[in-house]
Design a protein around this motif. Sequence first.
Motif, PDB file in Angstrom:
ATOM      1  N   CYS A  38       0.900  -1.307  -0.131  1.00 38.46           N
ATOM      2  CA  CYS A  38      -0.230  -0.013   0.095  1.00 38.46           C
ATOM      3  C   CYS A  38       0.839   1.216   0.038  1.00 38.46           C
ATOM      4  O   CYS A  38       0.524   2.371  -0.299  1.00 38.46           O
ATOM      5  N   THR A  39       2.056   1.114   0.344  1.00 41.17           N
ATOM      6  CA  THR A  39       3.081   2.325   0.313  1.00 41.17           C
ATOM      7  C   THR A  39       3.976   2.325  -0.890  1.00 41.17           C
ATOM      8  O   THR A  39       4.820   3.109  -0.911  1.00 41.17           O
ATOM      9  N   GLY A  40       3.939   1.414  -1.578  1.00 42.02           N
ATOM     10  CA  GLY A  40       4.908   1.135  -2.692  1.00 42.02           C
ATOM     11  C   GLY A  40       4.591   2.038  -3.692  1.00 42.02           C
ATOM     12  O   GLY A  40       3.431   2.753  -3.970  1.00 42.02           O
ATOM     13  N   LEU A  41       5.692   2.219  -4.669  1.00 43.75           N
ATOM     14  CA  LEU A  41       5.450   2.873  -5.914  1.00 43.75           C
ATOM     15  C   LEU A  41       4.828   2.332  -6.994  1.00 43.75           C
ATOM     16  O   LEU A  41       5.226   1.164  -7.069  1.00 43.75           O
ATOM     17  N   PRO A  42       3.819   2.779  -7.681  1.00 40.53           N
ATOM     18  CA  PRO A  42       3.198   2.038  -8.599  1.00 40.53           C
ATOM     19  C   PRO A  42       4.363   1.869  -9.789  1.00 40.53           C
ATOM     20  O   PRO A  42       5.355   3.041 -10.154  1.00 40.53           O
ATOM     21  N   ASP A  43       4.548   0.938 -10.659  1.00 42.40           N
ATOM     22  CA  ASP A  43       5.428   0.771 -11.672  1.00 42.40           C
ATOM     23  C   ASP A  43       5.382   1.936 -12.553  1.00 42.40           C
ATOM     24  O   ASP A  43       4.425   2.188 -13.116  1.00 42.40           O
ATOM     25  N   GLY A  44       6.655   2.385 -12.912  1.00 40.75           N
ATOM     26  CA  GLY A  44       6.953   3.679 -14.103  1.00 40.75           C
ATOM     27  C   GLY A  44       6.474   4.680 -13.467  1.00 40.75           C
ATOM     28  O   GLY A  44       6.612   5.730 -14.189  1.00 40.75           O
ATOM     29  N   ILE A  45       6.065   5.013 -12.319  1.00 37.25           N
ATOM     30  CA  ILE A  45       5.910   6.269 -11.761  1.00 37.25           C
ATOM     31  C   ILE A  45       6.983   6.763 -10.819  1.00 37.25           C
ATOM     32  O   ILE A  45       7.108   6.030  -9.627  1.00 37.25           O
ATOM     33  N   GLU A  46       7.635   7.845 -11.059  1.00 37.20           N
ATOM     34  CA  GLU A  46       8.589   8.257 -10.349  1.00 37.20           C
ATOM     35  C   GLU A  46       8.223   9.678  -9.348  1.00 37.20           C
ATOM     36  O   GLU A  46       7.785  10.531 -10.266  1.00 37.20           O
ATOM     37  N   PRO A  47       8.552   9.728  -8.132  1.00 36.16           N
ATOM     38  CA  PRO A  47       8.188  11.003  -7.406  1.00 36.16           C
ATOM     39  C   PRO A  47       9.275  12.032  -7.868  1.00 36.16           C
ATOM     40  O   PRO A  47      10.298  11.750  -8.242  1.00 36.16           O
ATOM     41  N   VAL A  48       8.571  13.207  -7.634  1.00 33.36           N
ATOM     42  CA  VAL A  48       9.406  14.349  -8.046  1.00 33.36           C
ATOM     43  C   VAL A  48      10.637  14.561  -7.097  1.00 33.36           C
ATOM     44  O   VAL A  48      10.503  14.127  -5.778  1.00 33.36           O
ATOM     45  N   GLY A  49      11.862  14.938  -7.277  1.00 30.27           N
ATOM     46  CA  GLY A  49      13.037  15.119  -6.546  1.00 30.27           C
ATOM     47  C   GLY A  49      13.088  16.648  -6.338  1.00 30.27           C
ATOM     48  O   GLY A  49      12.143  17.634  -6.793  1.00 30.27           O
ATOM     49  N   GLN A  50      14.046  17.075  -5.583  1.00 34.88           N
ATOM     50  CA  GLN A  50      14.203  18.463  -5.061  1.00 34.88           C
ATOM     51  C   GLN A  50      12.738  19.063  -4.421  1.00 34.88           C
ATOM     52  O   GLN A  50      12.503  20.166  -5.070  1.00 34.88           O
ATOM     53  N   PHE A  51      12.028  18.112  -3.711  1.00 34.46           N
ATOM     54  CA  PHE A  51      10.912  18.502  -3.205  1.00 34.46           C
ATOM     55  C   PHE A  51      11.101  19.378  -1.940  1.00 34.46           C
ATOM     56  O   PHE A  51      11.870  19.068  -1.045  1.00 34.46           O
TER      57      PHE A  51
END
Length: 196
Positions: A38-51
């Motif tokens: 439930c807390t994992g990243l969906p495949d192919g979706i990357e969170p933004v950096g420099q947040f």
Amino acid sequence: MNNLDVDTPRVVRILATAGMRIRRRTLLLLGTLLLGACTGLPDGIEPVGQFDADRYLGKWYEIARLDHSFERGLSRVTAEYSARDDGGIRVINRGYDAEKDTWKEAEGKAYFVRGRDEGYLKVSFFGPFYGAYVVFGLDQENYATSFVSGPDRSYLWLLSRTPTVAPTVLEQFVDQAKALGFATDELIIVDQTPIP
């Protein structure tokens, strides 16, 4: 007792105890896997950096979303984020239920999964259960719009600092989300018209 005689009650107790341990370990393992999923990243979706967490705090208006039971029928939905003393983020989600002529509100808490400089958090509105909150698109210059996913592609939001966005922003959101495999044809455009 010879070699073929068996102390049946003792064997039954040993097997029952071993079975309980195996079941307990299996349940613990399954629970851990489910909570992690439930807390994992969906495949192919990357969170933004420099947040910048501090710039993300404040009020956001929900412009578009995929439908879910916890928001079904709600309009004028907002999310308010503020700092918690423990380093997390306090979350207040609020929406208007026109059918019941009432406001609904939910309070939760969010924590960064890998670091405060990445738009990847886990959020909980009840108990120890967390879901992923993944900022995969962000106007990093003004922090005016945010594209957010949950733990899989059935969760999707467009958030804005204002109750409306330019058509180009909505178009960019739909195009990016569609390219990532979200069902953008099922998007709900949230009514943000003020209540008279």
